[in-house]
Write a protein that holds these residues in place. Sequence first.
Motif, mmCIF file in Angstrom:
data_model
loop_
_atom_site.group_PDB
_atom_site.id
_atom_site.type_symbol
_atom_site.label_atom_id
_atom_site.label_comp_id
_atom_site.label_asym_id
_atom_site.label_seq_id
_atom_site.Cartn_x
_atom_site.Cartn_y
_atom_site.Cartn_z
ATOM 1 N N GLY A 46 0.814 -1.007 -0.019
ATOM 2 C CA GLY A 46 -0.014 0.076 -0.058
ATOM 3 C C GLY A 46 0.814 1.184 -0.078
ATOM 4 N N GLY A 79 0.791 3.679 -3.049
ATOM 5 C CA GLY A 79 0.238 5.130 -2.837
ATOM 6 C C GLY A 79 1.166 6.191 -3.209
ATOM 7 N N SER A 137 -5.435 11.019 -5.440
ATOM 8 C CA SER A 137 -5.198 9.689 -5.078
ATOM 9 C C SER A 137 -6.177 9.166 -3.899
ATOM 10 C CB SER A 137 -3.818 9.484 -4.600
ATOM 11 O OG SER A 137 -2.903 9.789 -5.485
ATOM 12 N N PHE A 160 -8.615 6.016 -4.396
ATOM 13 C CA PHE A 160 -8.645 4.726 -3.570
ATOM 14 C C PHE A 160 -9.899 4.526 -2.672
ATOM 15 C CE2 PHE A 160 -3.945 5.583 -3.665
ATOM 16 C CZ PHE A 160 -3.620 4.500 -4.552
ATOM 17 N N VAL A 192 -12.236 3.207 -5.461
ATOM 18 C CA VAL A 192 -12.018 1.656 -5.512
ATOM 19 C C VAL A 192 -12.854 0.817 -4.553
ATOM 20 C CG1 VAL A 192 -10.167 -0.245 -5.509
ATOM 21 C CG2 VAL A 192 -10.070 2.101 -6.810
ATOM 22 N N VAL A 199 -6.578 -2.078 -0.229
ATOM 23 C CA VAL A 199 -6.856 -0.812 -0.651
ATOM 24 C C VAL A 199 -6.929 0.322 0.402
ATOM 25 C CG1 VAL A 199 -8.006 0.797 -2.338
ATOM 26 C CG2 VAL A 199 -7.974 -1.736 -2.761
ATOM 27 N N THR A 200 -7.323 0.032 1.442
ATOM 28 C CA THR A 200 -7.196 0.829 2.591
ATOM 29 C C THR A 200 -5.943 1.436 2.932
ATOM 30 O OG1 THR A 200 -7.366 -0.792 4.333
ATOM 31 C CG2 THR A 200 -9.357 0.157 3.668
ATOM 32 N N PRO A 204 -3.072 2.131 0.800
ATOM 33 C CA PRO A 204 -2.748 3.502 0.013
ATOM 34 C C PRO A 204 -3.837 4.534 0.139
ATOM 35 C CG PRO A 204 -3.661 1.586 -1.349
ATOM 36 C CD PRO A 204 -3.281 0.857 0.117
ATOM 37 N N LEU A 205 -4.874 4.312 0.664
ATOM 38 C CA LEU A 205 -5.953 5.183 1.148
ATOM 39 C C LEU A 205 -5.394 6.164 2.218
ATOM 40 C CD1 LEU A 205 -9.219 6.242 0.811
ATOM 41 C CD2 LEU A 205 -9.394 4.994 2.788
ATOM 42 N N SER A 245 -2.216 8.009 1.513
ATOM 43 C CA SER A 245 -2.573 9.398 0.696
ATOM 44 C C SER A 245 -3.080 10.273 1.550
ATOM 45 C CB SER A 245 -3.567 8.992 -0.357
ATOM 46 O OG SER A 245 -2.970 8.089 -1.299
#
Length: 273
Positions: A157, A161, A175, A179, A182, A207-208, A210-211, A214
């Motif tokens: 991630g 990210g 970004s 995310f 997504v 995905v959490t 890179p969320l 970011s």
Amino acid sequence: MSAESTRSPRPSRISWSKVPEVTIFFWIIKILATTVGETAADYLNETMGWGLTNTTVVTVILLILSLIAQFAVRRYIPVVYWWAVVVISVTGTLITDNLTDNWGVPLAVTTAVFVVALIATFSVWYLVERTLSIHSIRTPRREAFYWLAILVTFALGTAAGDLIAEKMAVGYGASLLIFAAVIALITLAHYVFHLNAIVAFWAAYIVTRPLGASLGDLLTQPTDEGGLGLGTTAVNVTFFVVIIALVGYLTVSKVDRIEQKRGEADPEYVVRT
């Protein structure tokens, strides 16, 4: 009547879950922890002046001690579990930072490597245990696979990210929206199109990261670099306070505790308390 029919049934053995139930609190704390993973690594490395190497050594030692404590307890204990998540989040960030900053590995390469590593982790886990469900995390081996997968998701991630926000110049805010979209699509696929719950869970979990990365960069980076310039100290303190409050609530309420009971045929009964 035969001896077989009069024999007392074999008592079942209690096997407590080592992870929490997936509730709204799970996702809130997970995102907060992933953000702290990004901002705490920067705080120790840059603001405190520890440097990347010293920060990594200290964090890895903390992670080892945290996982020893997590494996030692018989069941899910919120403060032990979520502390391990926070520390492993920081460690995952530092793994990627070391590869890119100290060893000069391009973010595209680290992202690809961690994708392969995660696929390999899930593949071996499934081949050995025949399940990737978090409701089955009640043996040391399954728990080991679980924490390894989490560590790789955090490293992946961070790399993904940074690749999208910085190298592709998408920006932190954009970004974050990508995310979030997504995750919304994964949620829609699960509830509307009946995407398998285990697949949906792990996809959202990945995905959490890179969320959160970011979000952390958006809040802490200077305004001339696309951030809000709030600084790592304020963000870390605020997010830690919220995490502590939520973990305290979960400890008292036990709303995210999974109870598992295993009998002779090893069925997985789940009773929520």
